[in-house]
Design an enzyme around this catalytic site. Structure first.
Site, short mmCIF file in Angstrom:
data_model
loop_
_atom_site.label_atom_id
_atom_site.label_comp_id
_atom_site.label_asym_id
_atom_site.label_seq_id
_atom_site.Cartn_x
_atom_site.Cartn_y
_atom_site.Cartn_z
CG HIS A 158 -21.31 -28.73 25.83
ND1 HIS A 158 -20.77 -27.78 25.00
CD2 HIS A 158 -21.91 -29.64 25.03
CE1 HIS A 158 -21.04 -28.11 23.74
NE2 HIS A 158 -21.74 -29.23 23.73
NE ARG A 218 -21.38 -30.54 14.39
CZ ARG A 218 -22.22 -30.04 15.29
NH1 ARG A 218 -22.53 -28.75 15.27
NH2 ARG A 218 -22.72 -30.80 16.24
CB CYS A 235 -24.05 -24.13 22.18
SG CYS A 235 -25.65 -23.95 21.36
CG ASN A 272 -18.30 -30.63 22.74
OD1 ASN A 272 -19.44 -31.04 22.72
ND2 ASN A 272 -17.83 -29.77 21.86
#
Length: 302
Positions: free
Chosen positions: A209, A15, A240, A249
């Site tokens: 992150h 995701r 993002c 991440n």
């Protein structure tokens, strides 16, 4: 404080890792990614997002992905649900956990969803109530907990306030997320120590992150603050869409390698994860961002 003997890793690559990819990734590849992650031992896989395809086109096939995966017993398959429409999709797709989200930065909330923090979380009240009524797990994610692209440093009291609001909604788990990767170990320690005064540390997750290369140090600081749940993304995938310059991440392979060195159990097969990282990176046409992944793959090939 002594470090935990075992941690839970929430794998977010299907995701959070894939949502910003410009080229559409086939439903079959997404399903295979989730299935391979489940087989490698992850207890929790963030699998899809039931948001408007207009905003996140990459996640438009969430229902097909969720219905196509081979579910492992005991594995939690989570989905992002911004509203009741999203929740209904999540319920129909037999999700185990729904994820709601709010920013700890007032500026980010206004820029991102055009409303205040308090208003944004109030919008989730029906979703939270419906999740509880349906017997689903509920997770709340606090974005910009360690910094904001618009206002700079996020006040610690703002993070604590959002954590309290999520707790009041009935969240089983609350993520403290460094959305743009500006956090440092000292700040992580301060934030986590403040949040654990209002939320049981066993229900708090760290989501880091690696924009400034601080993720592993930040995870260690969080471990020392009593946190034992962490979000990671295979091959360091992610970013993002609303935070300029935010890179992926923290790479799952790097975290697993570190945990192995600390003697902390994860229940996850690092070699399998290295293979998954190389495989998905190949599909995306680039090298994995995981240093441990690259080193271990080179050693295996050598």
């Amino acid at each position: 404080m002594s470090l935990p003997d075992r941690i839970k890793i929430v794998e977010v690559s299907p995701r959070d890792g894939l949502q910003n990819e410009k080229e559409f990734i086939s439903t079959q590849i997404k399903i295979e990614l989730i299935d391979r992650l489940s087989a490698a031992g992850f207890q929790n896989v963030e699998s899809a997002s039931f948001v408007s395809p207009k905003w996140v086109p990459q996640m438009a096939d969430g229902a097909d992905v969720m219905l196509g995966i081979q579910r492992q017993p005991g594995t939690i398959y989570s989905v992002l649900t911004p509203n009741m429409r999203g929740f209904e999709g999540a319920l129909a797709a037999q999700s185990d956990e729904v994820v709601i989200f709010g920013s700890a930065s007032e500026a980010f909330s206004q820029k991102n969803i055009n409303c205040s923090i308090a208003e944004s979380i109030a919008r989730f009240e029906p979703v939270a109530a419906a999740a509880k009524a349906a017997g689903l797990r509920l997770r709340g994610s606090i974005s910009c907990s360690l910094g904001c692209p618009y206002q700079g440093e996020t006040p610690i009291e703002s993070v604590v306030d959002v954590a309290r609001r999520f707790l009041a909604l009935g969240c089983d788990e609350i993520d403290v997320a460094d959305t743009i990767g500006t956090g440092t170990a000292k700040r992580v320690s301060q934030v986590m120590n403040a949040v654990t005064k209002v939320v049981d540390p066993t229900r708090i997750a760290g989501h880091f992150h690696d924009t400034y290369g601080q993720s592993l140090a930040n995870i260690l600081a969080a471990l020392e603050a009593g946190i034992s749940i962490f979000h990671t993304s295979v091959a360091g995938l992610g970013g993002c869409p609303y935070a300029k310059g935010a890179t992926g991440n923290v790479a799952t392979e790097d975290v697993l390698y570190m945990m192995d060195g600390l003697g902390i159990e994860t229940g996850i097969d690092l070699n399998e994860v290295v293979d998954i990282g190389m495989w998905i990176s190949g599909h995306l046409g680039r090298k994995t961002a995981s240093r441990a992944g690259n080193a271990l793959a080179a050693r295996k090939a050598g």
